[in-house]
Design a protein around this motif. Structure first.
Motif, PDB file in Angstrom:
ATOM      1  N   VAL A 154      -6.247  18.204  12.202  1.00 56.13           N
ATOM      2  CA  VAL A 154      -4.634  18.413  11.782  1.00 56.13           C
ATOM      3  C   VAL A 154      -4.189  17.290  12.977  1.00 56.13           C
ATOM      4  CG1 VAL A 154      -3.214  20.248  12.614  1.00 56.13           C
ATOM      5  CG2 VAL A 154      -5.015  20.726  11.467  1.00 56.13           C
ATOM      6  N   LEU A 155      -3.090  17.121  11.615  1.00 58.77           N
ATOM      7  CA  LEU A 155      -2.073  15.924  12.767  1.00 58.77           C
ATOM      8  C   LEU A 155      -1.151  16.520  13.017  1.00 58.77           C
ATOM      9  CD1 LEU A 155      -4.640  13.974  11.006  1.00 58.77           C
ATOM     10  CD2 LEU A 155      -1.963  12.837  10.989  1.00 58.77           C
TER      11      LEU A 155
ATOM     12  N   ASP B 111      -8.642   4.803  -0.606  1.00 56.38           N
ATOM     13  CA  ASP B 111      -9.048   5.741  -1.552  1.00 56.38           C
ATOM     14  C   ASP B 111      -9.472   6.519  -0.791  1.00 56.38           C
ATOM     15  OD1 ASP B 111     -11.157   3.877   0.225  1.00 56.38           O
ATOM     16  OD2 ASP B 111     -12.695   3.969  -0.739  1.00 56.38           O
ATOM     17  N   ARG B 112      -9.379   7.534   0.510  1.00 61.62           N
ATOM     18  CA  ARG B 112      -9.653   8.506   1.670  1.00 61.62           C
ATOM     19  C   ARG B 112      -8.174   9.502   1.042  1.00 61.62           C
ATOM     20  NH1 ARG B 112     -13.799   6.549   5.126  1.00 61.62           N
ATOM     21  NH2 ARG B 112     -14.769   4.203   3.965  1.00 61.62           N
ATOM     22  N   ILE B 113      -7.493   9.008   0.273  1.00 61.32           N
ATOM     23  CA  ILE B 113      -6.562   9.931   0.454  1.00 61.32           C
ATOM     24  C   ILE B 113      -6.780  11.485  -0.306  1.00 61.32           C
ATOM     25  CG2 ILE B 113      -5.107   9.547  -2.539  1.00 61.32           C
ATOM     26  CD1 ILE B 113      -2.430   9.932  -0.599  1.00 61.32           C
TER      27      ILE B 113
ATOM     28  N   GLU C 213       1.181   7.924   9.855  1.00 57.61           N
ATOM     29  CA  GLU C 213       0.559   6.586   9.113  1.00 57.61           C
ATOM     30  C   GLU C 213      -0.047   5.613  10.276  1.00 57.61           C
ATOM     31  OE1 GLU C 213       1.299   2.228   6.926  1.00 57.61           O
ATOM     32  OE2 GLU C 213       2.937   3.558   6.840  1.00 57.61           O
ATOM     33  N   PRO C 214      -0.129   5.348  11.674  1.00 62.00           N
ATOM     34  CA  PRO C 214      -1.007   4.944  12.921  1.00 62.00           C
ATOM     35  C   PRO C 214      -1.816   5.843  12.586  1.00 62.00           C
ATOM     36  CG  PRO C 214       1.256   5.232  13.322  1.00 62.00           C
ATOM     37  CD  PRO C 214       1.547   5.705  12.434  1.00 62.00           C
ATOM     38  N   THR C 215      -1.756   7.014  13.197  1.00 57.71           N
ATOM     39  CA  THR C 215      -2.469   8.382  13.131  1.00 57.71           C
ATOM     40  C   THR C 215      -3.588   8.245  12.581  1.00 57.71           C
ATOM     41  OG1 THR C 215      -0.890   9.531  14.022  1.00 57.71           O
ATOM     42  CG2 THR C 215      -2.688  10.550  14.050  1.00 57.71           C
ATOM     43  N   LEU C 216      -3.308   8.025  10.620  1.00 59.34           N
ATOM     44  CA  LEU C 216      -3.657   8.241   9.895  1.00 59.34           C
ATOM     45  C   LEU C 216      -5.377   7.572   9.892  1.00 59.34           C
ATOM     46  CD1 LEU C 216      -2.253   9.857   7.212  1.00 59.34           C
ATOM     47  CD2 LEU C 216      -3.760  10.268   8.100  1.00 59.34           C
TER      48      LEU C 216
ATOM     49  N   VAL D  13       5.676  11.387   4.425  1.00 57.24           N
ATOM     50  CA  VAL D  13       4.403  11.708   5.014  1.00 57.24           C
ATOM     51  C   VAL D  13       2.999  11.256   3.714  1.00 57.24           C
ATOM     52  CG1 VAL D  13       2.669  13.577   5.720  1.00 57.24           C
ATOM     53  CG2 VAL D  13       5.043  13.463   6.667  1.00 57.24           C
ATOM     54  N   VAL D  14       3.526  11.663   3.018  1.00 55.75           N
ATOM     55  CA  VAL D  14       3.012  11.061   1.326  1.00 55.75           C
ATOM     56  C   VAL D  14       2.725   9.448   1.272  1.00 55.75           C
ATOM     57  CG1 VAL D  14       2.239  11.157  -0.801  1.00 55.75           C
ATOM     58  CG2 VAL D  14       2.993  13.235   0.402  1.00 55.75           C
ATOM     59  N   GLU D  15       3.708   9.019   1.457  1.00 61.10           N
ATOM     60  CA  GLU D  15       3.170   7.035   1.198  1.00 61.10           C
ATOM     61  C   GLU D  15       2.702   7.278   2.763  1.00 61.10           C
ATOM     62  OE1 GLU D  15       3.797   3.879  -0.577  1.00 61.10           O
ATOM     63  OE2 GLU D  15       4.830   5.589  -1.173  1.00 61.10           O
ATOM     64  N   ALA D  16       2.638   7.113   3.609  1.00 66.76           N
ATOM     65  CA  ALA D  16       1.739   7.092   4.654  1.00 66.76           C
ATOM     66  C   ALA D  16       0.961   7.103   4.551  1.00 66.76           C
ATOM     67  CB  ALA D  16       2.498   7.792   6.284  1.00 66.76           C
ATOM     68  N   ALA D  17       0.299   8.268   3.816  1.00 65.62           N
ATOM     69  CA  ALA D  17      -1.129   8.839   3.549  1.00 65.62           C
ATOM     70  C   ALA D  17      -1.762   7.377   2.794  1.00 65.62           C
ATOM     71  CB  ALA D  17      -1.056   9.853   3.728  1.00 65.62           C
TER      72      ALA D  17
END
Length: 291
Positions: free
Chosen positions: A67-68, A112-114, A76-79, A102-106
Motif C-alpha cells: 500500500v502506497l 507491463d506490471r501495471i 511514480e517515483p515510489t512505484l 495516479v493511473v498515468e504515473a503507474a
C-alpha cells in the motif's frame, strides 16, 4: 488474509489501514517505511507496524500486498523504486485523492506490471495528519472507490475489494476520469473555497478581531481549511483541469447571489437560498452502514 503488508507511508491513512487490518485479523505481519525514520520508529512503537524498513524497496520485499500512502506526486517515483519486485501475485494499491494522474504515473512506472496495481481512494481522513493520529476505525462505514484500468488483473481487483470490505467499507468502481470529475465537485472545490475564505479574512487588518467573533458556523465551514498543506497542494495541482471547471460553476452561482443582493431582489435571493437548502437537507453521506 494478508500474509505480509508492505506499508509505504506510515501516517494517518496508511497507519489507520494497518490498524484496521490488524483489528479485523486480516494481516499477519506489517513491514513499514516512511521518509522520516522517526515516523517509522513511532509507527512500530504504536503497534501499527511490526518491522521497520529502511527503504520503500525493502518494505515491499516479501509482501503479498503493498500500500502506497504517500502524496500523489510521489506515486511514480515510489512505484519505480519497487517495480522489479511487483509480480502478478502481488496486489499494489494507493490511497490518493486523485486518480487519473495516479493511473498515468503507474503506467509509466510499472509498464507491463501495471496489472497488479489497483488505484484506490478511501473516502476518509482528518485534518490532523501524522502517525500519531492513526486509528483503527478511520475507514469503518466509509466508501472506497476503486478505479481499475483495462489491464488490471481480475484477481487483484477482487482481492482489493475483499480487503476493504473486510474492514467495513462499501466498495464502488468507476473510471479514473469520472472519479476526478466527481471529487473536484464534492471535495476539492470545497477545500479550495475554504482556503480562499480563510485567507481573505487573514489578509484584512481586522483579521484578529473578526476571527475572535467566529462561532459554530465559521468553525464548521472553515474546518477543512486546516487540511495538510503539502497533501492539498498536490491534489489541487493534479486535478486542476476538473477543478477549474467546478470553480467556474461556483463563480457563476456566487455571481447569481451577488446580483440578487445588488438588485435588492429578496424573492430571487430567497429562491437561490431555498434551492441550496433543499439540496443540502436531502443529502446524506453514503456509508457502508446505509446499504
Amino acid at each position: 488474509m494478508v500474509e505480509q503488508l508492505g506499508l509505504i507511508g506510515c501516517g494517518l491513512m496508511g497507519g489507520s489501514l494497518a490498524l484496521a487490518l490488524k483489528r479485523a485479523g486480516l494481516v499477519k505481519r506489517v513491514v513499514g517505511y516512511s521518509k522520516s525514520p522517526t515516523t517509522t520508529e513511532h509507527a512500530r512503537q504504536l503497534g501499527i507496524i511490526d518491522v521497520e524498513a529502511p527503504s520503500a524497496l525493502l518494505a515491499a520485499a516479501g509482501a503479498d500486498v503493498v500500500v502506497l500512502a504517500v502524496p500523489v506526486a510521489a506515486t511514480e517515483p515510489t512505484l519505480k523504486a519497487i517495480r522489479h519486485l511487483v509480480t502478478p501475485q502481488m496486489l499494489v494499491m494507493d490511497v490518493g485523492s486523485t486518480k487519473a494522474d495516479v493511473v498515468e504515473a503507474a503506467r509509466h512506472a510499472l509498464r507491463d506490471r501495471i496489472g497488479s496495481f489497483v488505484p484506490t481512494h478511501p473516502i476518509a481522513g482528518a485534518e490532523a495528519a501524522g502517525v500519531a493520529q492513526a486509528r483503527a476505525d478511520l475507514y469503518r462505514d466509509r466508501q472506497v472507490i476503486l478505479t481499475p484500468v483495462e489491464r488490471t488483473l481480475t484477481a487483484q481487483l477482487q482481492r482489493a475489494t475483499a480487503i476493504w470490505e473486510g474492514i467495513g467499507c462499501r466498495v464502488r468502481q468507476m473510471a479514473p476520469e469520472t472519479h476526478d470529475a466527481a471529487f473536484a465537485a464534492v471535495s476539492h472545490l470545497p477545500h479550495l473555497i475554504a482556503f480562499a475564505a480563510v485567507n481573505a479574512i487573514a489578509g484584512q487588518a481586522q483579521a484578529g478581531e473578526f476571527l475572535s467573533l467566529g462561532g459554530p458556523g465559521f468553525r464548521d465551514f472553515s474546518r477543512i481549511a486546516a487540511g495538510n498543506p503539502v497533501m492539498w497542494r498536490d491534489i489541487l495541482l493534479a486535478n486542476r483541469d476538473e477543478l477549474r471547471r467546478q470553480s467556474q460553476a461556483f463563480q457563476s452561482a456566487l455571481a447569481a447571489l451577488e446580483e440578487a443582493m445588488e438588485r435588492g431582489d429578496g424573492a430571487a435571493l430567497e429562491a437561490l437560498i431555498a434551492r441550496a437548502h433543499a439540496t443540502r437537507s436531502a443529502w446524506r453521506m453514503p456509508t457502508a452502514a446505509s446499504e
